[in-house]
Design an enzyme around this catalytic site. Structure first.
Site, PDB file in Angstrom:
ATOM      1  N   CYS A   2      39.844  28.519  33.277  1.00  0.00           N
ATOM      2  CA  CYS A   2      40.732  28.206  32.162  1.00  0.00           C
ATOM      3  C   CYS A   2      41.766  29.314  32.025  1.00  0.00           C
ATOM      4  O   CYS A   2      41.576  30.411  32.532  1.00  0.00           O
ATOM      5  CB  CYS A   2      39.936  28.118  30.870  1.00  0.00           C
ATOM      6  SG  CYS A   2      38.551  26.984  30.992  1.00  0.00           S
ATOM      7  N   TRP A  80      39.872  23.823  32.080  1.00  0.00           N
ATOM      8  CA  TRP A  80      39.366  23.139  33.266  1.00  0.00           C
ATOM      9  C   TRP A  80      37.924  22.816  32.897  1.00  0.00           C
ATOM     10  O   TRP A  80      37.076  23.707  32.783  1.00  0.00           O
ATOM     11  CB  TRP A  80      39.433  24.059  34.484  1.00  0.00           C
ATOM     12  CG  TRP A  80      39.080  23.392  35.765  1.00  0.00           C
ATOM     13  CD1 TRP A  80      39.917  22.744  36.619  1.00  0.00           C
ATOM     14  CD2 TRP A  80      37.779  23.312  36.354  1.00  0.00           C
ATOM     15  NE1 TRP A  80      39.214  22.266  37.694  1.00  0.00           N
ATOM     16  CE2 TRP A  80      37.911  22.593  37.569  1.00  0.00           C
ATOM     17  CE3 TRP A  80      36.508  23.761  35.991  1.00  0.00           C
ATOM     18  CZ2 TRP A  80      36.820  22.329  38.412  1.00  0.00           C
ATOM     19  CZ3 TRP A  80      35.427  23.499  36.822  1.00  0.00           C
ATOM     20  CH2 TRP A  80      35.596  22.791  38.014  1.00  0.00           C
ATOM     21  N   ASN A 106      36.604  31.108  28.368  1.00  0.00           N
ATOM     22  CA  ASN A 106      36.670  30.794  29.793  1.00  0.00           C
ATOM     23  C   ASN A 106      35.331  31.195  30.374  1.00  0.00           C
ATOM     24  O   ASN A 106      34.862  32.309  30.123  1.00  0.00           O
ATOM     25  CB  ASN A 106      37.806  31.609  30.444  1.00  0.00           C
ATOM     26  CG  ASN A 106      37.838  31.452  31.952  1.00  0.00           C
ATOM     27  OD1 ASN A 106      37.268  30.504  32.499  1.00  0.00           O
ATOM     28  ND2 ASN A 106      38.506  32.363  32.633  1.00  0.00           N
ATOM     29  N   GLY A 107      34.691  30.316  31.140  1.00  0.00           N
ATOM     30  CA  GLY A 107      33.394  30.656  31.742  1.00  0.00           C
ATOM     31  C   GLY A 107      32.335  29.640  31.365  1.00  0.00           C
ATOM     32  O   GLY A 107      32.662  28.534  30.918  1.00  0.00           O
ATOM     33  N   GLU A 489      42.296  25.275  57.975  1.00  0.00           N
ATOM     34  CA  GLU A 489      43.254  25.425  56.867  1.00  0.00           C
ATOM     35  C   GLU A 489      44.144  24.176  56.740  1.00  0.00           C
ATOM     36  O   GLU A 489      44.403  23.691  55.634  1.00  0.00           O
ATOM     37  CB  GLU A 489      44.087  26.701  57.103  1.00  0.00           C
ATOM     38  CG  GLU A 489      45.308  26.895  56.221  1.00  0.00           C
ATOM     39  CD  GLU A 489      45.006  27.129  54.744  1.00  0.00           C
ATOM     40  OE1 GLU A 489      43.845  27.098  54.335  1.00  0.00           O
ATOM     41  OE2 GLU A 489      45.984  27.301  53.986  1.00  0.00           O
ATOM     42  N   LYS A 493      44.226  21.808  53.348  1.00  0.00           N
ATOM     43  CA  LYS A 493      45.450  21.535  52.577  1.00  0.00           C
ATOM     44  C   LYS A 493      45.635  20.039  52.390  1.00  0.00           C
ATOM     45  O   LYS A 493      46.048  19.577  51.336  1.00  0.00           O
ATOM     46  CB  LYS A 493      46.693  22.126  53.254  1.00  0.00           C
ATOM     47  CG  LYS A 493      46.849  23.607  53.197  1.00  0.00           C
ATOM     48  CD  LYS A 493      47.077  24.185  51.818  1.00  0.00           C
ATOM     49  CE  LYS A 493      45.813  24.789  51.278  1.00  0.00           C
ATOM     50  NZ  LYS A 493      45.650  26.210  51.448  1.00  0.00           N
ATOM     51  N   GLU A 496      43.124  18.693  49.790  1.00  0.00           N
ATOM     52  CA  GLU A 496      43.438  19.136  48.425  1.00  0.00           C
ATOM     53  C   GLU A 496      44.688  18.480  47.873  1.00  0.00           C
ATOM     54  O   GLU A 496      44.740  18.103  46.714  1.00  0.00           O
ATOM     55  CB  GLU A 496      43.735  20.638  48.415  1.00  0.00           C
ATOM     56  CG  GLU A 496      42.609  21.528  48.715  1.00  0.00           C
ATOM     57  CD  GLU A 496      43.080  22.968  48.616  1.00  0.00           C
ATOM     58  OE1 GLU A 496      42.653  23.640  47.684  1.00  0.00           O
ATOM     59  OE2 GLU A 496      43.869  23.422  49.471  1.00  0.00           O
ATOM     60  N   HIS A 512      31.234  17.620  71.837  1.00  0.00           N
ATOM     61  CA  HIS A 512      29.874  17.724  71.293  1.00  0.00           C
ATOM     62  C   HIS A 512      29.712  16.840  70.064  1.00  0.00           C
ATOM     63  O   HIS A 512      28.741  17.008  69.316  1.00  0.00           O
ATOM     64  CB  HIS A 512      29.561  19.187  70.961  1.00  0.00           C
ATOM     65  CG  HIS A 512      29.648  20.081  72.157  1.00  0.00           C
ATOM     66  ND1 HIS A 512      28.664  20.123  73.112  1.00  0.00           N
ATOM     67  CD2 HIS A 512      30.620  20.920  72.579  1.00  0.00           C
ATOM     68  CE1 HIS A 512      29.015  20.972  74.072  1.00  0.00           C
ATOM     69  NE2 HIS A 512      30.208  21.466  73.766  1.00  0.00           N
ATOM     70  N   LYS A 615      43.042  26.961  39.943  1.00  0.00           N
ATOM     71  CA  LYS A 615      43.560  28.006  40.822  1.00  0.00           C
ATOM     72  C   LYS A 615      42.520  29.076  41.132  1.00  0.00           C
ATOM     73  O   LYS A 615      42.353  29.475  42.267  1.00  0.00           O
ATOM     74  CB  LYS A 615      44.786  28.639  40.169  1.00  0.00           C
ATOM     75  CG  LYS A 615      45.422  29.769  40.966  1.00  0.00           C
ATOM     76  CD  LYS A 615      46.060  29.246  42.219  1.00  0.00           C
ATOM     77  CE  LYS A 615      46.653  30.311  43.089  1.00  0.00           C
ATOM     78  NZ  LYS A 615      46.800  29.840  44.474  1.00  0.00           N
TER      79      LYS A 615
END
Ligand code: F6R
Length: 620
Positions: A2, A80, A106-107, A489, A493, A496, A512, A615
């Site tokens: 948050c 969040w 926050n937490g 990566e 991306k 997301e 394989h 984030k």
């Protein structure tokens, strides 16, 4: 996860807390964006608050339609969701039952169920499903019982809470005071002139001041317009140190770009150049940041890199560089796996943590664990005033500037650069490369920013490609050696940003198993090593391309300029300039960052704030 902001200002600065809080929340919205709220106390001791589910815009529109009382003291929050869905009532601030105290959090308060049951049995009626509301009621009770000392009331309560929290409280009886406390969750103070601020990070107040002070673990801070007082959870005064933020408000703005992500990708050359600045000079690497741990770096016999997500993929680049140059064995591990598997660590183990935010809970906990076990911890971090550097023996700051888009881009290339510098530094200290070999690498590395700029010039082509693929349901990414983390990566991306199923594989692993996924039309990005690669990986990857092509895949190759061998087999080739084998990674990743962003944009998605993501992941 948050975003938190607190503000107090003196009379002469006017009644503008709502404006300051909303400005701070706008800059923090990337931390959480499923609801937002503010609480303000006016000069007559009236507490007014408003909160709304949805993006910050919903709250701003609501406040424009019906303004709050304004004052000089207030707190604001972007959420969040963890406990309780993103609704108006679960949004913060939470008010205590007497309506005179407001709190943001926050937490996660892990023991909230027991505490809530007790409060309910005493007749408290809860307005939300959150863990946070418990703290509001508890602080209000402690305040009443303790005779009106807000800091002391918060201190009593935090000692009964388990878990991770940053808490900010204001009370109607106390205009001109905001009290905050933190455990395992971020909190930074901004020092103004006749006004002071609190924030989850410096972005909250960067528009007003660059002078800041970080608040340590288990500390409590009271800000008034003309004072900042910090004590620990036992109530003992704590010495504090100020720092100057090395970027300003304009760096945290979009600056004319369509999104923060577009701006941040455009800043990739600068992120590399700034991370090199003053550290790669005259053909040598000088990491004065590590002077304090020089002796330890000489004796370490093992390196373990810990990080999460994109930062962990950058860590794989570090593994290849440190092993090749400094001849020290390196493992790369996801921080959340590392700390729960009872790893064998001692004083000769160097743990390298990587974190853009410096607040990722899993990485932070792994850092603490590693130090408790006697390992040396060196952190690579992009955020001044954050927690992970404070908990580490040494830190190499990346100088990528503020990264606002939720998915990391420029931080990745800065992290890769810092790891390359670390590899060369270790090789210098331990004499595993000659001065000439180091100078050669330094020269190549210094050329990378300009080469990234050239890759950025092909953005239009990638945009067109992404436009064609807007309906694609699955994309695979293959790479070898440093191309492997780049494949991971690229896939991350795409997941997301564009919500497309994507997987990255080591190209050697293809036969394989993953080759079974190839069917006609399957899109596969292949990161092709240089034909000059001394390991002769190029022909092997070209063979892989032929194998998947033979089964109907559509291949987009990322290959070095002049690599004619891939042309007959790939449907598209995106060229990158020539670079030393390890540094090709910093070029090959750029088209993939652009591709993820453009495909998301082609689907009409918000590239800066993808669904369900925050984030910095400050809860486990
Ligand atoms: C991916 C992304 C995340 C972060 C991860 C670690 O685009 O942004 O995977 O890399 O959450 O974050 P930091 O680097 O802040 O520890």
């Amino acid at each position: 996860m948050c975003g938190i902001v607190g503000y107090v200002g003196e009379v002469g600065l006017g009644e503008r807390s709502v404006e300051v809080l909303l400005g701070g929340l706008k800059r923090l919205e990337y931390r959480g964006y499923d609801s937002a709220g503010v609480a303000v106390i006016d000069a007559d001791g009236r507490l007014d608050s408003r909160k709304k589910a949805g993006k910050l815009k919903m709250l701003i529109d609501d406040l424009e339609a019906t303004p709050l009382v304004d004052g000089r003291t207030g707190i604001g929050h972007t959420r969040w969701a963890t406990h309780g869905g993103p609704t108006d009532s679960n949004a913060h601030p939470h008010l205590a039952d007497d309506g005179r105290l407001a709190l943001i959090h926050n937490g996660i308060i892990e023991n909230f169920s027991e505490l809530k049951a007790e409060l309910v049995s005493e007749g408290v009626e809860f307005q939300s499903e959150t863990d946070s509301e418990v703290a509001a009621h508890l602080v209000a009770r402690a305040y009443r019982a303790g005779g009106g000392d807000l800091a002391e009331a918060l201190r009593m309560v935090v000692n009964t809470l388990h878990g991770a929290f940053t808490l900010l409280v204001v009370h109607a009886d106390q205009p001109g005071l905001v009290v905050g406390a933190r455990r395992n969750s971020p909190l930074v103070v901004g020092l103004g002139d006749g006004e002071n601020f609190m924030g989850s990070d410096v972005a909250a107040f960067i528009a007003h001041t660059r002078r800041a002070m970080s608040i340590g673990q288990d500390q409590l801070v009271s800000i008034r317009p003309d004072s900042v007082e910090v004590v620990d959870f036992e109530g003992r005064p704590v010495e504090t140190t100020e720092f100057e933020v090395d970027w300003d408000a304009s760096a945290a703005d979009k600056g004319g770009w369509s999104s923060f992500m577009a701006k941040e990708i455009s800043e990739e050359p600068e992120a590399v150049a700034n991370t090199l600045l003053g550290r790669a000079v005259d053909g040598a690497v000088t990491l004065t940041d590590l002077d304090g741990v020089r002796e330890q770096l000489l004796t370490v016999d093992r390196v373990i890199v810990i990080a999460c997500g994109t930062a962990a993929y950058a860590g794989i680049l570090g593994k290849y560089a440190i092993e090749q140059w400094a001849r020290i064995p390196v493992e790369v591990e996801l921080a959340h796996e590392f700390r729960y598997r009872d790893p064998v660590l001692d004083a000769r183990t160097l743990v390298v943590s990587i974190s853009q935010s410096g607040e990722t809970m899993d990485t932070l906990m792994a850092v603490k664990y590693a130090r408790e076990q006697g390992a040396q911890v060196l952190s690579i971090c992009n955020t001044q005033g954050s927690t992970i550097p404070r908990e580490s023996d040494a830190v190499i700051y990346t100088h990528a500037g503020p990264e606002v888009a939720v998915a990391s881009t420029k931080a990745f290339v800065a992290q890769g650069t810092a790891l390359f510098l670390l590899g060369l530094h270790l090789a210098t200290l331990r004499g595993t490369l000659t001065a000439e070999q180091i100078a050669e690498q330094v020269t190549d590395l210094q050329a990378i920013p300009e080469k990234i700029t050239r890759v950025l010039e092909s953005s239009d082509r990638i945009r067109t490609l992404a436009g064609w693929m807007a309906d694609t349901r699955s994309v695979l990414f293959l790479g070898r050696h440093v191309g492997y983390p780049i494949a991971l990566e690229g896939a991350l991306k795409l997941k997301e940003l564009a919500y497309i199923h994507a997987e990255g594989f080591a190209a050697g692993e293809l036969k394989h198993g993953p080759i079974a996924l190839i069917e006609p039309g399957q899109i596969v990005f292949v990161i092709v090593p240089s034909p000059r690669d001394p390991r002769s990986l190029h022909p092997k990857v070209v063979s892989n391309i032929q194998e998947i092509r033979a089964r109907g895949a559509r291949v987009i190759a990322i290959a070095e300029e002049g690599d004619a061998a891939v042309l007959p087999f790939a449907d598209e080739v995106l060229h990158i300039p020539l670079a030393a084998p390890l540094f090709e990674s910093l070029l090959a990743v750029v088209p993939l960052h652009i591709f993820g962003m453009e495909l998301a944009a082609a689907k009409g998605l918000d590239v800066d704030q993808p669904r369900n993501l925050a984030k910095s992941v400050t809860v486990e």
